[in-house]
Design a protein around this motif. Sequence first.
Motif, PDB file in Angstrom:
ATOM      1  N   MET A 186     -27.780 -11.493 -15.395  1.00  0.00           N
ATOM      2  CA  MET A 186     -28.292 -12.218 -16.556  1.00  0.00           C
ATOM      3  C   MET A 186     -28.512 -13.694 -16.223  1.00  0.00           C
ATOM      4  SD  MET A 186     -29.060 -10.396 -19.156  1.00  0.00           S
ATOM      5  CE  MET A 186     -29.302 -11.770 -20.286  1.00  0.00           C
ATOM      6  N   ALA A 187     -27.604 -14.267 -15.422  1.00  0.00           N
ATOM      7  CA  ALA A 187     -27.803 -15.651 -14.982  1.00  0.00           C
ATOM      8  C   ALA A 187     -29.069 -15.750 -14.143  1.00  0.00           C
ATOM      9  CB  ALA A 187     -26.585 -16.114 -14.178  1.00  0.00           C
ATOM     10  N   LEU A 188     -29.288 -14.755 -13.299  1.00  0.00           N
ATOM     11  CA  LEU A 188     -30.492 -14.720 -12.455  1.00  0.00           C
ATOM     12  C   LEU A 188     -31.738 -14.585 -13.310  1.00  0.00           C
ATOM     13  CD1 LEU A 188     -31.684 -14.635  -9.619  1.00  0.00           C
ATOM     14  CD2 LEU A 188     -31.216 -12.172  -9.578  1.00  0.00           C
ATOM     15  N   ALA A 189     -31.696 -13.718 -14.309  1.00  0.00           N
ATOM     16  CA  ALA A 189     -32.850 -13.517 -15.188  1.00  0.00           C
ATOM     17  C   ALA A 189     -33.205 -14.798 -15.941  1.00  0.00           C
ATOM     18  CB  ALA A 189     -32.571 -12.377 -16.161  1.00  0.00           C
TER      19      ALA A 189
ATOM     20  N   ALA B 213     -43.177 -13.558 -14.252  1.00  0.00           N
ATOM     21  CA  ALA B 213     -41.789 -13.096 -14.143  1.00  0.00           C
ATOM     22  C   ALA B 213     -41.557 -11.908 -15.053  1.00  0.00           C
ATOM     23  CB  ALA B 213     -40.826 -14.224 -14.502  1.00  0.00           C
ATOM     24  N   GLY B 214     -41.003 -10.845 -14.493  1.00  0.00           N
ATOM     25  CA  GLY B 214     -40.677  -9.642 -15.254  1.00  0.00           C
ATOM     26  C   GLY B 214     -39.287  -9.157 -14.910  1.00  0.00           C
ATOM     27  N   GLY B 215     -38.903  -8.049 -15.487  1.00  0.00           N
ATOM     28  CA  GLY B 215     -37.557  -7.525 -15.247  1.00  0.00           C
ATOM     29  C   GLY B 215     -37.538  -6.013 -15.252  1.00  0.00           C
ATOM     30  N   VAL B 216     -36.524  -5.475 -14.606  1.00  0.00           N
ATOM     31  CA  VAL B 216     -36.334  -4.028 -14.588  1.00  0.00           C
ATOM     32  C   VAL B 216     -34.841  -3.744 -14.639  1.00  0.00           C
ATOM     33  CG1 VAL B 216     -36.451  -4.041 -12.048  1.00  0.00           C
ATOM     34  CG2 VAL B 216     -36.757  -1.893 -13.287  1.00  0.00           C
TER      35      VAL B 216
ATOM     36  N   ASP C 157     -41.995 -10.615 -18.787  1.00  0.00           N
ATOM     37  CA  ASP C 157     -43.012  -9.598 -19.068  1.00  0.00           C
ATOM     38  C   ASP C 157     -43.772  -9.295 -17.766  1.00  0.00           C
ATOM     39  OD1 ASP C 157     -44.664  -7.892 -20.678  1.00  0.00           O
ATOM     40  OD2 ASP C 157     -46.219  -9.451 -20.588  1.00  0.00           O
ATOM     41  N   PRO C 158     -43.816  -8.022 -17.341  1.00  0.00           N
ATOM     42  CA  PRO C 158     -43.324  -6.827 -18.033  1.00  0.00           C
ATOM     43  C   PRO C 158     -41.808  -6.651 -17.879  1.00  0.00           C
ATOM     44  CG  PRO C 158     -44.189  -6.226 -15.885  1.00  0.00           C
ATOM     45  CD  PRO C 158     -44.469  -7.693 -16.055  1.00  0.00           C
ATOM     46  N   VAL C 159     -41.242  -5.859 -18.791  1.00  0.00           N
ATOM     47  CA  VAL C 159     -39.837  -5.459 -18.694  1.00  0.00           C
ATOM     48  C   VAL C 159     -39.779  -3.946 -18.831  1.00  0.00           C
ATOM     49  CG1 VAL C 159     -37.546  -5.596 -19.721  1.00  0.00           C
ATOM     50  CG2 VAL C 159     -39.004  -7.625 -19.672  1.00  0.00           C
ATOM     51  N   VAL C 160     -39.141  -3.293 -17.863  1.00  0.00           N
ATOM     52  CA  VAL C 160     -39.099  -1.834 -17.872  1.00  0.00           C
ATOM     53  C   VAL C 160     -37.673  -1.339 -17.686  1.00  0.00           C
ATOM     54  CG1 VAL C 160     -41.442  -1.600 -16.992  1.00  0.00           C
ATOM     55  CG2 VAL C 160     -39.560  -1.731 -15.384  1.00  0.00           C
TER      56      VAL C 160
ATOM     57  N   ALA D 256     -33.925  -7.602 -11.051  1.00  0.00           N
ATOM     58  CA  ALA D 256     -33.161  -6.386 -11.337  1.00  0.00           C
ATOM     59  C   ALA D 256     -31.954  -6.796 -12.149  1.00  0.00           C
ATOM     60  CB  ALA D 256     -32.742  -5.710 -10.035  1.00  0.00           C
ATOM     61  N   CYS D 257     -31.843  -6.261 -13.346  1.00  0.00           N
ATOM     62  CA  CYS D 257     -30.807  -6.735 -14.272  1.00  0.00           C
ATOM     63  C   CYS D 257     -30.015  -5.575 -14.867  1.00  0.00           C
ATOM     64  CB  CYS D 257     -31.442  -7.561 -15.387  1.00  0.00           C
ATOM     65  SG  CYS D 257     -30.230  -8.344 -16.474  1.00  0.00           S
ATOM     66  N   SER D 258     -28.702  -5.638 -14.711  1.00  0.00           N
ATOM     67  CA  SER D 258     -27.823  -4.630 -15.300  1.00  0.00           C
ATOM     68  C   SER D 258     -27.282  -5.070 -16.650  1.00  0.00           C
ATOM     69  CB  SER D 258     -26.635  -4.376 -14.356  1.00  0.00           C
ATOM     70  OG  SER D 258     -25.821  -5.541 -14.273  1.00  0.00           O
ATOM     71  N   GLY D 259     -27.439  -6.353 -16.943  1.00  0.00           N
ATOM     72  CA  GLY D 259     -26.843  -6.914 -18.143  1.00  0.00           C
ATOM     73  C   GLY D 259     -25.546  -7.636 -17.851  1.00  0.00           C
ATOM     74  N   GLY D 260     -25.059  -7.557 -16.603  1.00  0.00           N
ATOM     75  CA  GLY D 260     -23.856  -8.268 -16.205  1.00  0.00           C
ATOM     76  C   GLY D 260     -24.129  -9.748 -16.011  1.00  0.00           C
ATOM     77  N   ALA D 261     -23.057 -10.516 -15.802  1.00  0.00           N
ATOM     78  CA  ALA D 261     -23.189 -11.969 -15.728  1.00  0.00           C
ATOM     79  C   ALA D 261     -24.085 -12.409 -14.577  1.00  0.00           C
ATOM     80  CB  ALA D 261     -21.801 -12.604 -15.596  1.00  0.00           C
TER      81      ALA D 261
END
Length: 341
Positions: free
Chosen positions: A53-56, A70-73, A100-103, A45-50
């Motif tokens: 993003m570090a987790l991603a 590995a994917g993201g949302v 992938d996937p990323v939603v 789960a990614c908000s774009g915060g640090a």
Amino acid sequence: MGPHPAVAAIRLAVRRVLHDILTEHRRTPAVPSHERPPSPLVLVACSGGADSMALASALAFEAPKLGIRAGGVTVDHGLQAESDARAAEVVQRLRELGLDPVVSTAVTVGREGGPEAAARDARYAALDTAAERHGARAVLLGHTRDDQAETVLLGLARGSGIRSLSGMAAVSGAGGRYRRPFLGLDRQTARKACMVQSLPVWDDPHNADPAYTRSRLRHEGLPALEKALGKGVVEALARTAQLSRDDADALDAWASQAEASVRDATGRLECAKLYALPPAVRRRVLRRAAIEAGAPAGSLFARHIEEVDRLITGWRGQGAINLPGKVVAQRQGGRLVIRQG
């Protein structure tokens, strides 16, 4: 030369969680091995915060080595101007990392429980939906040790019980869906990892908005505590969370075992037997009974349970107690009846 210490720390934290997920996937008893997907899918789960993003980035690095998909949302709460454009940027960054996937999921945030609680409820509902749609084994969340300390203080300020003081669990949600690899790492480590990897991050202005309780705590409350008490407050609060969680788990197990012994042949709660239980165990039994009767767990506070408890410990002929979810608790002939009103 190996990776920067901050990068190494976040990768190690994620690697440990992925090992656990892979082990669980291989041991799933309900699905024969030949019917299971060859590799589990893990979303971040990614908000774009640090933090996220570090987790991603760590997930993108570690997952392929273990044969994990590995994917993201990202969740667009729609609370700020151009939030859809921001969500699109996050999607692009996650794809560039190779996920992938990323939603991207847009949600409508209600008002129940206040803005922070409503946004959290909408976010988790969206994450649940995304995980189920894509068959994800787990969703990684970027909560850090600092977030844990803030959660403990918020629970303390509400006068909540030991369960609230236990903060966020490393594993939570249905079937252990949510995993928090960074609860042992501070926020600065995640930010440093992003910086040395040249990962662009977005600082949500809500995190600095004094209109939000958590923001005030982060920028005013915790710094004031550290000034008064010295460094180490965050670590101590996070340690308190783990100790409280261990105690709360033990008390919950005790209450679960005790519940059957305080019911009569028809299943009704017997006041005399409830009175004989230790208060911490008795209140857990009462809370469980209220939730089973239809009271929403998130709206059932310590003050509600204390009122019901007085029907056991301070009985003076008082009337029924109204609980959230239109649930009513009342004493009838030595029995405690909790049901929909």
